[in-house]
Each structure stands twice: as C-alpha cells, then as structure tokens.
Scaffold this active site. Structure first.
Site, short mmCIF file in Angstrom:
data_model
loop_
_atom_site.label_atom_id
_atom_site.label_comp_id
_atom_site.label_asym_id
_atom_site.label_seq_id
_atom_site.Cartn_x
_atom_site.Cartn_y
_atom_site.Cartn_z
N ARG A 130 -30.04 63.44 -14.45
CA ARG A 130 -30.06 62.90 -15.80
C ARG A 130 -29.78 61.41 -15.74
NH1 ARG A 130 -26.42 65.26 -20.60
NH2 ARG A 130 -24.78 64.32 -19.40
N THR A 134 -30.35 56.98 -20.64
CA THR A 134 -31.26 57.60 -21.61
C THR A 134 -30.98 59.10 -21.78
OG1 THR A 134 -32.84 58.18 -19.89
CG2 THR A 134 -33.09 56.02 -20.91
N ASP A 229 -18.22 67.13 -15.16
CA ASP A 229 -19.49 67.04 -14.44
C ASP A 229 -19.54 68.12 -13.35
OD1 ASP A 229 -21.70 64.51 -13.66
OD2 ASP A 229 -21.40 66.20 -12.30
N ASP A 232 -20.16 66.83 -9.71
CA ASP A 232 -18.99 66.12 -9.17
C ASP A 232 -17.86 67.09 -8.85
OD1 ASP A 232 -20.24 63.71 -9.33
OD2 ASP A 232 -19.28 63.07 -11.19
C1 PRP Z 1 -26.28 67.98 -14.76
C2 PRP Z 1 -26.46 69.47 -14.81
C3 PRP Z 1 -27.83 69.62 -15.39
C4 PRP Z 1 -27.90 68.46 -16.35
C5 PRP Z 1 -27.67 69.00 -17.73
O1 PRP Z 1 -26.93 67.44 -13.67
O2 PRP Z 1 -26.31 70.09 -13.55
O3 PRP Z 1 -28.87 69.54 -14.44
O4 PRP Z 1 -26.84 67.56 -16.01
O5 PRP Z 1 -27.82 68.01 -18.67
P1 PRP Z 1 -29.02 68.02 -19.73
O6 PRP Z 1 -29.08 69.39 -20.31
O7 PRP Z 1 -28.59 66.98 -20.73
O8 PRP Z 1 -30.28 67.64 -19.02
P2 PRP Z 1 -26.89 65.87 -13.32
O9 PRP Z 1 -28.04 65.17 -13.95
O10 PRP Z 1 -25.54 65.34 -13.63
O11 PRP Z 1 -27.17 65.84 -11.77
P3 PRP Z 1 -26.30 66.40 -10.55
O12 PRP Z 1 -26.38 67.90 -10.60
O13 PRP Z 1 -27.01 65.84 -9.38
O14 PRP Z 1 -24.89 65.90 -10.69
N1 URA Z 2 -23.90 67.75 -17.00
C1 URA Z 2 -22.67 68.15 -16.59
O1 URA Z 2 -22.43 68.32 -15.38
N2 URA Z 2 -21.71 68.33 -17.52
C2 URA Z 2 -21.93 68.17 -18.83
O2 URA Z 2 -21.00 68.38 -19.64
C3 URA Z 2 -23.22 67.76 -19.24
C4 URA Z 2 -24.18 67.56 -18.31
#
Ligand code: PRP
Ligand code: URA
Length: 241
Positions: A130, A134, A229, A232
């Site tokens: 994400r 944006t 997150d 993380d």
């Molecule tokens: C997180 C999560 C989803 C996304 C959800 O991933 O694991 O993929 O955010 O958010 P959305 O519904 O608003 O799209 P992130 O983009 O943080 O990537 P990561 O798993 O690599 O930390």
């Molecule tokens: N992605 C995450 O990991 N946590 C949230 O709360 C939203 C998006």
C-alpha cells in the site's frame, strides 16, 4: 455479563463506535465473521500491543487454521475407498483444486496453516504494498501459474482495510482466468467496514471470511482498534502504528 463485553452477534454487525443495536447495519451475505470462542480468545492475544513477533506469528498461524477450516466448510469432497484395520469403507477426500494466494508480506504468515489443512493446494504469491501516501496498492510480484486450472482460490491477507489490496488481488485473479465456475474467497484476520464495502460492491461474488469486523479506519488508513501493521508485527520491522 462482564462490563465492556461485546456480544459476538452485535459485534459482527456494528460498524460505528456509537451505534446502538438498533443502528446496526446488516452485514452482506458474503461476509462471514467467525463467532468461535477460540477465535475470539486468540484475537485478543494478536491485538495486544505487548504481543511480541514470535507469539504474534504463532497466533496468526493458529487463527489462519481456524479461519481456513471455516472457509472450507462448503468445499466439495469426492468418495474414497479405504480399508480400516476392521473393514473397507467409503470415506471422502477434498475434491477441489485449491490455489492459495498470499498477499506479500503479511499474508505469508497464513500459508503454513492453510497448507496443513489443504496439503495438495498450490501457493501463488502476489506482491502488493500500500502506497503510504495514496493508500493505493502497488503490485511488485506475481507468481500465478500460466493457466487457471483451479476450482477455488483463497486470497490470504491478515488485514482488509480500505480494500484496495484485496480488490486489486481479485482483479488480478479474474483477469488471469479465475472466473465462474472458479470461486474466489478472501480470508482475513481483521476487516474494516470500508474494506468490506469496497470488496462486496466491486465483487459481490467473492466471499469474505474473517475473525473480526472492526469499527472503522483512522486518518492513516489503519483499522481501529485493529492490531497495528500486520507485516511489521510479524517480522519485527517498523513502529506498527
Ligand atoms: C497491509 C495488509 C494488506 C493491506 C491492507 O499490507 O497486509 O495487504 O495493507 O490495506 P488495504 O485494504 O487498505 O489495501 P502493506 O501494504 O502494509 O504491506 P506489507 O504486508 O508488505 O507490510
Ligand atoms: N494494513 C495493516 O497492516 N494494518 C492496518 O490496520 C491497515 C492496513
């Protein structure tokens, strides 16, 4: 009833912090929020800010197993003749070809449990992150096979926030060939009403299985109360807020 306890039936349909039961909005028929006590118990551990990455990964795995079990409840089985130590019998085996689609990174933690449940499933990694500014998903990796020889695709991602990543993943799968009669299900640990709305309005054919439907997103697109997150917290990176 202990003070502050939120009955699961109401929790599953409430979408705003100050909603009364009368305000509760019916959830779409494609949304399945687990009511299982074991799920509720593990979810509390997962959400707790004191939970360290090792324990967090363990609980992601356990919850994934439980949600995968629920998501498979309508999977087809075919007859299988086996012999017990006593006699021959007609048993059953999973009759669906299943593709697991973990969304990198956070979806990785859900894969092992799903493979325990469905040992013959294939795993097709999809890299989406994400954009922090944006909140739109950016695709950076795609390991889908050449042809869509599958009956059921399970998209694995702990968090359904704005729904941008899930919607993008569903679109990738449909363009690739996962269209009727192939079924797509989304398996999340925590969903926000905004994400459920985004997915169900764009893809009413996709069922969503989750452990909790939370209140709403904050101004940074994080789920409230959520768990921070998910990537993380599993991998010990970032500040998780
Ligand atoms: C997180 C999560 C989803 C996304 C959800 O991933 O694991 O993929 O955010 O958010 P959305 O519904 O608003 O799209 P992130 O983009 O943080 O990537 P990561 O798993 O690599 O930390
Ligand atoms: N992605 C995450 O990991 N946590 C949230 O709360 C939203 C998006």
């Amino acid at each position: 009833m202990p003070a502050g306890y939120d009955p699961p039936q109401r929790r599953a349909t409430r979408i705003a912090a100050d909603d009364t039961p009368e305000d509760a909005v019916a959830q779409p028929p494609t949304l399945h929020v687990s009511q299982h006590p074991a799920v509720l118990h593990k979810l509390a551990i997962l959400r707790d800010e004191e939970t360290e990455p090792k324990k967090f990964r363990e609980v992601v795995r356990e919850l994934s197993w439980l949600l995968g079990y629920e998501a498979l409840a309508d999977a087809r089985v075919r007859p299988l003749t086996i012999r017990t130590p006593i006699e021959e019998m007609e048993a059953a085996e999973l009759g669906e070809r299943i593709g697991l689609v973990p969304i990198l990174r956070a979806g990785l933690g859900m894969v092992d449990a799903m493979l325990e449940l469905m040992p013959t499933a294939q795993v097709w990694h999809l890299g989406l992150f994400r954009d922090e500014r944006t909140l739109r998903p950016v695709e950076y990796y795609n390991k889908l096979p050449d042809s869509a020889s599958v009956d059921l695709c399970l998209i694995l991602d702990p968090m359904l926030a704005t729904g941008g990543s899930a919607t993008a993943a569903i679109e990738v799968l449909k363009k690739w060939g996962a269209v009727k009669p192939v079924r797509i299900k989304l398996v999340n640990l925590i969903a926000a009403p905004e994400g459920v709305e985004a997915v169900t309005s764009a893809h009413p054919d996709v069922e969503i299985h989750c452990a909790a439907l939370d209140r709403q997103l904050n101004e940074k697109g994080y789920i409230m109360p959520g768990l921070g997150d998910a990537g993380d917290r599993q991998f010990g990176t970032g500040s998780s807020s």
